[in-house]
Design a protein around this motif. Structure first.
Motif, PDB file in Angstrom:
ATOM      1  N   TYR A 190       2.069  -5.386  -0.658  1.00  0.00           N
ATOM      2  CA  TYR A 190       1.993  -4.119   0.076  1.00  0.00           C
ATOM      3  C   TYR A 190       3.367  -3.737   0.620  1.00  0.00           C
ATOM      4  O   TYR A 190       4.219  -4.600   0.857  1.00  0.00           O
ATOM      5  CB  TYR A 190       1.019  -4.245   1.242  1.00  0.00           C
TER       6      TYR A 190
ATOM      7  N   LYS B  11      -0.791  -1.111   4.460  1.00  0.00           N
ATOM      8  CA  LYS B  11      -1.513  -1.966   3.533  1.00  0.00           C
ATOM      9  C   LYS B  11      -2.580  -1.159   2.796  1.00  0.00           C
ATOM     10  O   LYS B  11      -3.602  -1.684   2.371  1.00  0.00           O
ATOM     11  CB  LYS B  11      -2.149  -3.143   4.267  1.00  0.00           C
TER      12      LYS B  11
ATOM     13  N   TYR C 224      -0.810  -0.861  -3.114  1.00  0.00           N
ATOM     14  CA  TYR C 224       0.114  -1.900  -3.568  1.00  0.00           C
ATOM     15  C   TYR C 224       1.483  -1.283  -3.859  1.00  0.00           C
ATOM     16  O   TYR C 224       1.580  -0.250  -4.508  1.00  0.00           O
ATOM     17  CB  TYR C 224      -0.401  -2.571  -4.838  1.00  0.00           C
TER      18      TYR C 224
END
Length: 333
Positions: A16, A21, A24
């Protein structure tokens, strides 16, 4: 992705961004082995069950789902279109037969030899001429464009970075269409030094050097020749493996040198046969010696003339060739 987990075909790790988060930033793909169709079972349509660790739902899949997963796992992208993949093939893939579909996968997702830095290019040019695996494949008349690059990255587990983007292209008739274009680059960290002043990729470079030395020793003890292939095909394949790393003038020089070796080899065989036949049909030693001297002089003259002709032809080819280094990306509609 079930079969990958069951057989440890590959491992993926997602990373991340530091500030969120939600998506990706980049992912890592380590391919450890490739399952061949004969390993799957009696039929490639045979289904296996996979239980999702969180949802606890059984999912059925077959060998074709396995192949489909390889082709789709690298298509992940997030809204900003900046996701990239770190990819590495482990050398133990050679422990099993490599299926044809994986070779096709490589032609799409694998890197070009042109991304190699100079230090690796020089090693590749040495390795490609002496690799037993490539020699064996050529002896069996098996070859596809990019095969030598795939074997090089695979044998020494050299990682690379891959990403893709959507671009607009057009057909020859002028109709527009969307195309997924893949980009690859060398993992620059291998060229950087660690705190001790040693290259991060020094182990790979050392491994390549040791392997090349071992192959040279083996070839010296047990020479391997590809007699079944025509000289033209052998030379052409050698040049294909070095495409992008040598100039046109260097390619022409290599080609002409191989042509010269083949011609002299065949001329030498014919001349020896002729001399043997002449020697067998005469009994006078003085006459035999005279014929042998004349024959040697003829051979020397032919070598000189052949050398001159080949050099002249090589010069003409070099003068007429034009340098071109354009390398197009791999596209998929």
């Amino acid at each position: 992705m079930a079969r990958y987990l069951d057989t440890v075909s590959y491992t993926t790790t997602h990373f991340y961004p530091t500030n969120t988060k939600k998506v990706y930033n980049f992912s890592k793909l380590i391919i450890k082995k490739i399952i061949a169709p004969e390993e799957w079972g009696m039929s490639t349509l045979k289904e296996l069950d996979y239980i999702h660790p969180e949802q606890k739902v059984a999912v059925k899949y077959n060998y074709w789902d396995y192949i489909d997963g390889f082709n789709k796992v690298l298509l992940y992208e997030y809204a900003n279109r900046k996701h990239s993949w770190f990819i590495k093939l482990c050398s133990n893939i050679f422990d099993r037969p490599i299926p044809n579909w994986f070779c096709k996968w490589w032609t799409l997702y694998g890197p070009s030899v042109k991304i190699l830095p100079e230090s690796y290019k020089k090693l590749y040019l040495e390795w490609v001429d002496i690799s037993p695996k490539l020699i064996k494949m050529q002896e069996e008349n098996i070859f596809f464009e990019g095969m030598s690059v795939m074997y090089f990255f695979m044998e020494f587990s050299i990682p690379w970075i891959m990403k893709w983007s959507i671009e607009v292209n057009s057909t020859s008739e002028g109709f527009p269409y969307l195309q997924r274009t893949f980009y690859t680059k060398f993992w620059s960290k291998l060229l950087q030094k660690n705190p001790e002043g040693k290259l991060h990729g020094q182990e790979i470079i050392d491994l390549i050097n040791v392997t090349i030395s071992k192959y040279y020793d083996t070839a010296h003890m047990e020479p391997q020749v590809m007699e079944d292939l025509s000289p033209f095909r052998k030379i052409t394949r050698k040049l294909q493996m070095k495409k992008g790393l040598i100039s046109k003038s260097e390619a022409i020089a290599i080609y002409m040198e191989e042509v010269k070796k083949d011609l002299m080899k065949n001329l030498h065989i014919d001349i020896k046969d002729d001399i043997s036949m002449v020697s067998a049909s005469h009994t006078n030693e003085e006459e035999d010696a005279c014929i042998a001297r004349e024959g040697k002089q003829d051979v020397d003259d032919e070598e000189i003339n052949l050398e001159t002709i080949l050099k002249r032809y090589q010069q003409q080819l070099e003068e007429s060739s034009s340098a071109s280094t354009t390398d197009k990306g791999k596209g998929k509609v």
